[in-house]
Design a protein around this motif. Structure first.
Motif, mmCIF file in Angstrom:
data_model
loop_
_atom_site.group_PDB
_atom_site.id
_atom_site.type_symbol
_atom_site.label_atom_id
_atom_site.label_comp_id
_atom_site.label_asym_id
_atom_site.label_seq_id
_atom_site.Cartn_x
_atom_site.Cartn_y
_atom_site.Cartn_z
ATOM 1 N N VAL A 113 5.834 6.769 -1.991
ATOM 2 C CA VAL A 113 5.294 7.214 -3.605
ATOM 3 C C VAL A 113 4.909 7.326 -4.281
ATOM 4 C CG1 VAL A 113 6.321 9.711 -2.630
ATOM 5 C CG2 VAL A 113 7.379 8.353 -3.879
ATOM 6 N N VAL A 140 -2.140 -0.277 -13.550
ATOM 7 C CA VAL A 140 -1.537 0.578 -14.878
ATOM 8 C C VAL A 140 0.114 -0.042 -14.998
ATOM 9 C CG1 VAL A 140 -0.326 2.491 -16.389
ATOM 10 C CG2 VAL A 140 -2.339 2.306 -15.275
ATOM 11 N N CYS A 141 0.934 1.043 -13.380
ATOM 12 C CA CYS A 141 1.975 0.546 -13.269
ATOM 13 C C CYS A 141 2.682 -0.467 -13.216
ATOM 14 C CB CYS A 141 2.174 1.770 -12.528
ATOM 15 S SG CYS A 141 1.887 2.794 -12.964
ATOM 16 N N CYS A 177 4.098 4.045 -7.039
ATOM 17 C CA CYS A 177 2.830 3.180 -7.462
ATOM 18 C C CYS A 177 2.571 1.865 -7.415
ATOM 19 C CB CYS A 177 2.250 4.152 -8.755
ATOM 20 S SG CYS A 177 3.813 3.833 -10.044
ATOM 21 N N VAL A 179 -3.368 6.913 -8.223
ATOM 22 C CA VAL A 179 -1.686 7.882 -8.036
ATOM 23 C C VAL A 179 -1.181 8.354 -8.315
ATOM 24 C CG1 VAL A 179 0.443 6.155 -7.254
ATOM 25 C CG2 VAL A 179 -1.290 4.808 -7.414
ATOM 26 N N CYS A 180 -0.984 7.895 -9.817
ATOM 27 C CA CYS A 180 0.153 8.966 -10.688
ATOM 28 C C CYS A 180 -0.389 10.326 -10.707
ATOM 29 C CB CYS A 180 0.947 8.109 -11.750
ATOM 30 S SG CYS A 180 1.235 6.458 -11.191
ATOM 31 N N ILE A 239 -4.926 5.136 -22.183
ATOM 32 C CA ILE A 239 -3.471 4.376 -22.230
ATOM 33 C C ILE A 239 -3.990 3.586 -23.908
ATOM 34 C CG2 ILE A 239 -2.059 2.804 -21.679
ATOM 35 C CD1 ILE A 239 -2.800 3.392 -18.154
ATOM 36 N N ASN A 283 -6.528 6.432 -12.819
ATOM 37 C CA ASN A 283 -5.536 6.166 -11.738
ATOM 38 C C ASN A 283 -5.430 6.217 -10.833
ATOM 39 O OD1 ASN A 283 -3.154 5.483 -10.973
ATOM 40 N ND2 ASN A 283 -1.803 5.585 -12.457
ATOM 41 N N VAL A 336 -0.010 -2.429 -5.480
ATOM 42 C CA VAL A 336 -0.686 -1.134 -5.088
ATOM 43 C C VAL A 336 -2.255 -1.268 -5.884
ATOM 44 C CG1 VAL A 336 -0.468 1.293 -5.311
ATOM 45 C CG2 VAL A 336 1.546 -0.031 -3.831
ATOM 46 N N GLY A 337 -2.876 -0.945 -5.445
ATOM 47 C CA GLY A 337 -4.293 -0.845 -6.356
ATOM 48 C C GLY A 337 -3.770 0.768 -7.165
ATOM 49 N N ASN A 338 -3.813 -0.111 -8.421
ATOM 50 C CA ASN A 338 -3.144 0.475 -9.978
ATOM 51 C C ASN A 338 -3.267 -0.195 -11.200
ATOM 52 O OD1 ASN A 338 -1.740 2.101 -12.072
ATOM 53 N ND2 ASN A 338 -0.611 2.648 -9.927
ATOM 54 N N ASP A 385 1.398 -0.870 -0.055
ATOM 55 C CA ASP A 385 0.104 -0.104 0.120
ATOM 56 C C ASP A 385 0.816 1.515 -0.189
ATOM 57 O OD1 ASP A 385 -2.805 -0.867 0.623
ATOM 58 O OD2 ASP A 385 -1.781 -1.793 1.522
ATOM 59 N N ILE A 386 0.274 2.192 -0.192
ATOM 60 C CA ILE A 386 1.278 3.462 -0.790
ATOM 61 C C ILE A 386 1.570 3.880 1.318
ATOM 62 C CG2 ILE A 386 1.151 6.184 -1.420
ATOM 63 C CD1 ILE A 386 -0.163 5.249 -3.749
ATOM 64 N N LYS A 401 -5.751 5.706 1.883
ATOM 65 C CA LYS A 401 -4.580 4.770 0.996
ATOM 66 C C LYS A 401 -4.270 5.563 0.065
ATOM 67 C CE LYS A 401 -5.634 0.075 0.765
ATOM 68 N NZ LYS A 401 -6.639 -0.485 0.677
ATOM 69 N N TYR A 402 -4.593 6.471 0.222
ATOM 70 C CA TYR A 402 -4.221 7.280 -1.361
ATOM 71 C C TYR A 402 -4.038 8.980 -1.597
ATOM 72 C CZ TYR A 402 -5.589 2.790 -3.962
ATOM 73 O OH TYR A 402 -5.244 1.097 -3.724
ATOM 74 N N GLU A 411 0.310 13.232 -8.994
ATOM 75 C CA GLU A 411 2.129 13.823 -8.968
ATOM 76 C C GLU A 411 2.248 14.901 -9.905
ATOM 77 O OE1 GLU A 411 5.276 10.996 -7.859
ATOM 78 O OE2 GLU A 411 3.245 10.094 -7.606
ATOM 79 N N CYS A 427 1.207 7.030 -17.613
ATOM 80 C CA CYS A 427 0.151 5.710 -16.452
ATOM 81 C C CYS A 427 -0.612 7.413 -15.898
ATOM 82 C CB CYS A 427 0.738 5.419 -15.047
ATOM 83 S SG CYS A 427 2.101 6.430 -14.708
#
Lengths: 220, 220
Positions: A90, A123-124, A92, B123-124, B67, B121, A119-121, A66-67, B150-151, B127, B92
């Motif tokens: 940080v 993509v990465c 992802c 997360v990313c 994507i 997404n 991590v919930g994502n 988890d982040i 969590k995010y 940023e 991402c």
């Protein structure tokens, strides 16, 4: 230059992932890397898998990615399995180095199956091998049928698609046929299991899939 | 070294984002960066916003980030608004350069509001500033109440949280009070609107929020 740096990072990660994989094979620990969007039900799936006892003959461990927060790790620790929580801060996704570090806190000699909850994502995490034997992607019914086409790498890299939260089917206009067709378009060898952690649908099937894949790999 | 490279990338991105923002201000185009997990309902929100006519007095444009595929762009183009589709291929998130490029295909002199739909997404995208006036995060009811914790960066950076798919509340055990409390823990000035694109709940409120913020910024 950015591209070169990215390639270096991925190559370095692959080296570490290969080392992890060799370690898991030597210890006969079967490793599944669980990936999905946030909230698709990865932790709940693991809870139900443990509670239902479909893998009761195996010694199970969990690495939680988890982040921030240890919320998911705490949920699983309550079920009396060894859990290592990684907070990526940080990052992802999980990578080979993080898994290598986390494994130093696990007694691999006394594990048969290790679940890595990424991590919930959507993509990465698909870009970073961590040494797993199989990648498994969860797609929850409320997310919609177009996701395999829009996030193809994740579905391309995964051996199994778990369509989760099927109990919500009556309240959405999603077509499971379309999900299946879209997933097969990006990966025509992907296995697909429909599952509801709420009703228990598919949990046994999921357990059988893991056992069969473990046996196919280790022969026992 | 990885850290230095990341810092360089973010600083370069900030420069481009500032240039975009200056361009948007000069053209009086109010820009909203929509972010969420995959499947939280960003495209459906935009469809309903256009269909309901809550912004009928404004000229609207959309930049669609995915994507892969032009599925979302096609859905919005059908509603007769100018749409530029960005396919990020491997990236991402959207960044300042992508938005700068996309804007060359838009007639900014004839737009009042520009929606940027980011890659799905949680997360990313948080940023990378793209020059927007406000970041807006969508969290759909089926995703669960723990997501702001969590995010946290995503919720920290956003001016508004849209809790979407409230029509699904009866079929989950989520508590909206807990969502609100968790969001306020990471960002105590965040606005929160509950919304269902299916029933239309909150769409007018969302439209009013945009108009008020636009007026606060441009004075008209």
């Amino acid at each position: 230059m950015k591209v070169q740096v990215l390639r270096d990072i991925l190559e370095f990660n692959d080296t570490l992932a290969d080392q992890n994989r060799s370690m898991f094979d030597a210890k006969k620990v079967f490793v599944i890397n669980l990936m999905s969007s946030p909230g698709a039900g990865k932790t709940t799936l693991l809870e139900r898998t443990l509670e239902e006892g479909v893998l009761r003959d195996y010694r199970i461990g969990v690495i939680e990615g988890d982040i921030q927060t240890t919320l998911d790790g705490e949920r699983l620790e309550a079920l009396n399995v060894p859990v290592v929580q990684i907070n990526t801060a940080v990052a992802c996704h999980l990578d080979g180095q993080m898994i290598s570090n986390a494994c130093t806190a696990l007694d691999l000699d006394n594990l048969d199956i290790l679940f890595i909850e990424n991590v919930g994502n959507l993509v990465c995490p698909a870009e970073f091998r961590v040494g797993e034997h199989h990648k498994v992607v969860l797609l929850s019914v409320p997310e919609g049928a177009d996701k395999p086409l829009k996030y193809p790498l994740m579905f391309h890299e995964s051996s199994l698609l778990l369509i989760t939260k099927t109990d919500m089917l009556p309240y959405t206009d999603i077509s499971l046929d379309t999900v299946r067709r879209n997933a097969m378009r990006v990966n025509n060898t992907i296995d697909i299991i429909e599952l509801s952690a709420k009703t228990g649908e598919g949990i046994t099937h999921w357990g059988e899939w893991i056992k069969a894949k473990r046996k196919a790999h280790f022969g026992t």
